[in-house]
Design an enzyme around this catalytic site. Structure first.
Site, PDB file in Angstrom:
ATOM      1  N   ASP A  12      50.441  37.936  43.106  1.00 13.00           N
ATOM      2  CA  ASP A  12      50.588  37.095  41.916  1.00 13.00           C
ATOM      3  C   ASP A  12      51.929  37.293  41.209  1.00 13.00           C
ATOM      4  OD1 ASP A  12      48.141  35.981  42.381  1.00 13.00           O
ATOM      5  OD2 ASP A  12      47.069  37.084  40.825  1.00 13.00           O
ATOM      6  N   CYS A  44      43.266  25.271  49.424  1.00 11.71           N
ATOM      7  CA  CYS A  44      43.977  25.192  48.151  1.00 11.71           C
ATOM      8  C   CYS A  44      45.439  25.392  48.429  1.00 11.71           C
ATOM      9  CB  CYS A  44      43.430  26.193  47.146  1.00 11.71           C
ATOM     10  SG  CYS A  44      44.341  27.694  47.031  1.00 11.71           S
ATOM     11  N   LYS A  51      42.698  37.208  32.422  1.00 11.22           N
ATOM     12  CA  LYS A  51      41.949  36.061  32.961  1.00 11.22           C
ATOM     13  C   LYS A  51      41.077  36.494  34.133  1.00 11.22           C
ATOM     14  CE  LYS A  51      43.880  33.054  35.999  1.00 11.22           C
ATOM     15  NZ  LYS A  51      43.046  32.758  37.159  1.00 11.22           N
ATOM     16  N   ASN A  52      41.669  37.228  35.081  1.00 12.26           N
ATOM     17  CA  ASN A  52      40.924  37.553  36.300  1.00 12.26           C
ATOM     18  C   ASN A  52      39.817  38.573  36.062  1.00 12.26           C
ATOM     19  OD1 ASN A  52      42.447  35.738  37.653  1.00 12.26           O
ATOM     20  ND2 ASN A  52      43.625  37.220  38.853  1.00 12.26           N
ATOM     21  N   ARG A  92      42.058  30.236  52.081  1.00 10.42           N
ATOM     22  CA  ARG A  92      41.176  30.986  51.181  1.00 10.42           C
ATOM     23  C   ARG A  92      39.685  30.808  51.491  1.00 10.42           C
ATOM     24  NH1 ARG A  92      43.784  30.761  45.200  1.00 10.42           N
ATOM     25  NH2 ARG A  92      42.931  32.838  44.983  1.00 10.42           N
ATOM     26  N   ARG A 149      46.471  26.797  33.034  1.00  9.58           N
ATOM     27  CA  ARG A 149      45.299  27.446  33.625  1.00  9.58           C
ATOM     28  C   ARG A 149      45.309  28.953  33.378  1.00  9.58           C
ATOM     29  NH1 ARG A 149      44.745  27.005  39.648  1.00  9.58           N
ATOM     30  NH2 ARG A 149      43.180  28.532  39.058  1.00  9.58           N
TER      31      ARG A 149
HETATM   32  C1  UD1 Z   1      42.021  37.034  43.400  1.00 13.28           C
HETATM   33  C2  UD1 Z   1      42.742  36.619  42.151  1.00 13.28           C
HETATM   34  C3  UD1 Z   1      44.095  36.002  42.493  1.00 13.28           C
HETATM   35  C4  UD1 Z   1      44.906  36.929  43.399  1.00 13.28           C
HETATM   36  C5  UD1 Z   1      44.079  37.380  44.591  1.00 13.28           C
HETATM   37  C6  UD1 Z   1      44.778  38.457  45.423  1.00 13.28           C
HETATM   38  C7  UD1 Z   1      40.927  36.072  40.649  1.00 13.28           C
HETATM   39  C8  UD1 Z   1      40.194  35.007  39.911  1.00 13.28           C
HETATM   40  N1  UD1 Z   1      41.926  35.651  41.439  1.00 13.28           N
HETATM   41  O1  UD1 Z   1      41.765  35.847  44.160  1.00 13.28           O
HETATM   42  O2  UD1 Z   1      44.810  35.776  41.275  1.00 13.28           O
HETATM   43  O3  UD1 Z   1      46.050  36.250  43.890  1.00 13.28           O
HETATM   44  O4  UD1 Z   1      42.825  37.942  44.139  1.00 13.28           O
HETATM   45  O5  UD1 Z   1      45.140  39.541  44.623  1.00 13.28           O
HETATM   46  O6  UD1 Z   1      40.662  37.259  40.501  1.00 13.28           O
HETATM   47  N2  UD1 Z   1      39.775  36.121  52.224  1.00 13.28           N
HETATM   48  C9  UD1 Z   1      39.087  35.856  53.387  1.00 13.28           C
HETATM   49  N3  UD1 Z   1      37.720  35.742  53.321  1.00 13.28           N
HETATM   50  C10 UD1 Z   1      37.022  35.886  52.170  1.00 13.28           C
HETATM   51  C11 UD1 Z   1      37.735  36.163  50.973  1.00 13.28           C
HETATM   52  C12 UD1 Z   1      39.118  36.270  51.040  1.00 13.28           C
HETATM   53  O7  UD1 Z   1      39.685  35.725  54.460  1.00 13.28           O
HETATM   54  O8  UD1 Z   1      35.799  35.767  52.181  1.00 13.28           O
HETATM   55  C13 UD1 Z   1      41.259  36.267  52.270  1.00 13.28           C
HETATM   56  C14 UD1 Z   1      41.985  35.230  51.414  1.00 13.28           C
HETATM   57  O9  UD1 Z   1      42.161  34.026  52.111  1.00 13.28           O
HETATM   58  C15 UD1 Z   1      43.286  35.952  51.124  1.00 13.28           C
HETATM   59  C16 UD1 Z   1      42.845  37.429  51.007  1.00 13.28           C
HETATM   60  O10 UD1 Z   1      41.583  37.497  51.658  1.00 13.28           O
HETATM   61  O11 UD1 Z   1      44.177  35.811  52.212  1.00 13.28           O
HETATM   62  C17 UD1 Z   1      42.699  37.949  49.595  1.00 13.28           C
HETATM   63  O12 UD1 Z   1      41.893  37.046  48.856  1.00 13.28           O
HETATM   64  P1  UD1 Z   1      40.990  37.502  47.630  1.00 13.28           P
HETATM   65  O13 UD1 Z   1      41.317  38.914  47.279  1.00 13.28           O
HETATM   66  O14 UD1 Z   1      39.574  37.171  47.920  1.00 13.28           O
HETATM   67  O15 UD1 Z   1      41.525  36.558  46.491  1.00 13.28           O
HETATM   68  P2  UD1 Z   1      40.686  35.859  45.320  1.00 13.28           P
HETATM   69  O16 UD1 Z   1      39.541  36.717  44.927  1.00 13.28           O
HETATM   70  O17 UD1 Z   1      40.446  34.447  45.684  1.00 13.28           O
END
Ligand code: UD1
Length: 419
Positions: A304, A116, A22-23, A121, A396
């Protein structure tokens, strides 16, 4: 809202087919917007998050034909550059259209995802990176408005490793003028997969899967035909369930090299994990040993899989500490596990788990995608019946979970409405 009724106590045995990731599929469907023409995507999982992404690219004007696992996406008629709140609130990964829209069409209007269930996030790293590439960004009425005539290559240093941020900026930088260097990138297999797809389309991306990615911008990309890698995050719960139920499961179409940290922990807890043909075999060998685990960006133990591994620790002899460092509010499964007889105490970002001899079936509720998988595993090992409400979270991200578990001898039934 549907529920699951789970009858526990049966060791899972047999072979389960793992679906496409999915990701990986979510950003790859967004990538289609980077090149005009007809794309084919294969091994796409049948999931609600994929349907949301299809709705999103259709909203932009793309035509999507077929049903997962094979989708044909035609992008000649894209004429809208916005991601509405209704879609982004359903699935936060919708922000991944920001980079491709901006790179190809010079503008994007994407709803802010907001908070969320598993934490705040934010998307500050996505926006900071796009600004470094020369985009003008404004936040208005809950939307990110981004504009750029043509993005320019730049050096981007992430403050933290972000999967979505790394992906969004890769998709933006491939069409930028000149060279982009991104430092402190996320290294997940889904990022390497995205680079593979972009390079097939004619991009020049080097270093994906390490913390430094170099991208030489090109003027144009061509459509792609691509089969998506197997889903390591779908595989993980089947591994944990095989172990926890004392079963013997072969996960077919599954890559152990993407699951090293999970396999190592499950083995440390007392199960046997081995590569077998095109897959991975897990044999549960109770009693289990308590072991501490800390979630980290890849190749560390994935956030995850934290909830699912905790179920195994609930049944292990002794005390283990499960520490969550990636998301700040990811212990919502804990009170539900405690309702099933687990002994878990939350101390800030750590959960102290004291093993109990058995879990017992109860009425519990899903709070998010990964917590739901943990509650299914808990239901499968518990004595008696577990009634699991709000299973739309499971729909989902886990394809055909009832049929797949039935193939392994698990008893899970879907009930329309609350159980
Ligand atoms: C992706 C995965 C999700 C997984 C996560 C961490 C997808 C669709 N989802 O989510 O399943 O749990 O990686 O492995 O691929 N953060 C910031 N600022 C930003 C972006 C992120 O502070 O601009 C923080 C987030 O709040 C979190 C951490 O960075 O604490 C990691 O988030 P991120 O790796 O971005 O997760 P997703 O891409 O949302």
């Amino acid at each position: 809202m549907d529920s699951f009724v789970i009858r526990g106590g049966v060791p899972l045995r047999g072979t389960v087919e793992i679906s496409g990731a999915k990701n990986a599929a979510l950003p790859i469907l967004c990538v289609s917007m980077l090149a005009e023409g007809v794309h084919f995507f294969r091994n796409v999982p049948r999931l609600n998050d994929i349907d949301t992404t299809i709705d999103l690219v259709r909203h932009m004007g793309a035509e999507v034909e077929g049903t997962a696992p094979v989708l044909k996406v035609s992008t000649a008629s894209i004429d809208r550059f916005d991601a509405p709140y209704e879609l982004v609130k359903k699935m936060r990964a919708s922000v991944l259209v920001l980079g491709p829209l901006l790179a190809r069409f010079g503008e994007a209007r994407v709803s802010l995802p907001g908070g969320c269930a598993i934490g705040a996030r934010p998307i500050d790293q996505h926006l900071k990176g796009l600004e470094a590439l020369g985009a003008e960004i404004r936040i208005e009425h809950g939307f990110v408005l981004a504009r750029a005539k043509r993005l320019r290559g730049a050096e981007i240093v992430f403050d933290l490793q972000t999967v979505g941020g790394t992906e969004n900026l890769m998709m933006a930088a491939v069409l930028a003028e000149g060279r982009t260097t991104m430092l402190n990138c996320a290294k997940e297999p889904e990022i390497e997969e995205l680079a593979r797809v972009l390079n097939k389309m004619g991009a020049n991306v080097q270093g994906a899967g390490t913390d430094t990615i170099h991208i030489e911008g090109v003027r144009e990309l061509r459509p792609v035909d691509h089969a998506i890698i197997p889903d390591r995050i779908e595989a993980g719960p089947y591994m944990a369930a095989a172990a926890a139920t004392g079963g013997d499961v072969l996960l077919h179409n599954c890559r152990l090299d993407h699951l090293e940290s999970v396999a190592a922990k499950i083995a440390q807890a007392g199960a046997e994990v081995s590569a077998e043909g095109q897959g991975v075999r897990v044999r549960g060998k109770p009693p289990f040993r308590a072991c501490d685990v800390t979630t980290l960006p890849y190749p560390g133990f994935p956030t995850d899989m934290q909830a699912q591994f905790m179920v195994l620790m609930c049944l292990a002899a002794g005390e283990s500490v499960v520490t969550e460092t990636v998301f700040e509010n990811r212990f919502m499964h804990v009170p539900e596990l405690c309702r099933m007889g687990a002994d878990v105490e939350i101390r800030g970002r750590a959960a102290v788990v004291r093993g109990v001899p058995r879990l017992s079936g109860a009425q519990v509720m899903c709070s998010d995608l990964r917590a739901s998988a943990a509650l299914v595993i808990a239901g499968l090992v518990a004595e008696g019946e577990t009634r699991l409400a709000r299973v739309y979270h499971i729909d989902r991200g886990y394809e055909d979970v009832i049929a797949k578990l039935a193939g392994l001898g698990g008893h899970v039934q879907r009930v329309k409405g609350e159980a």
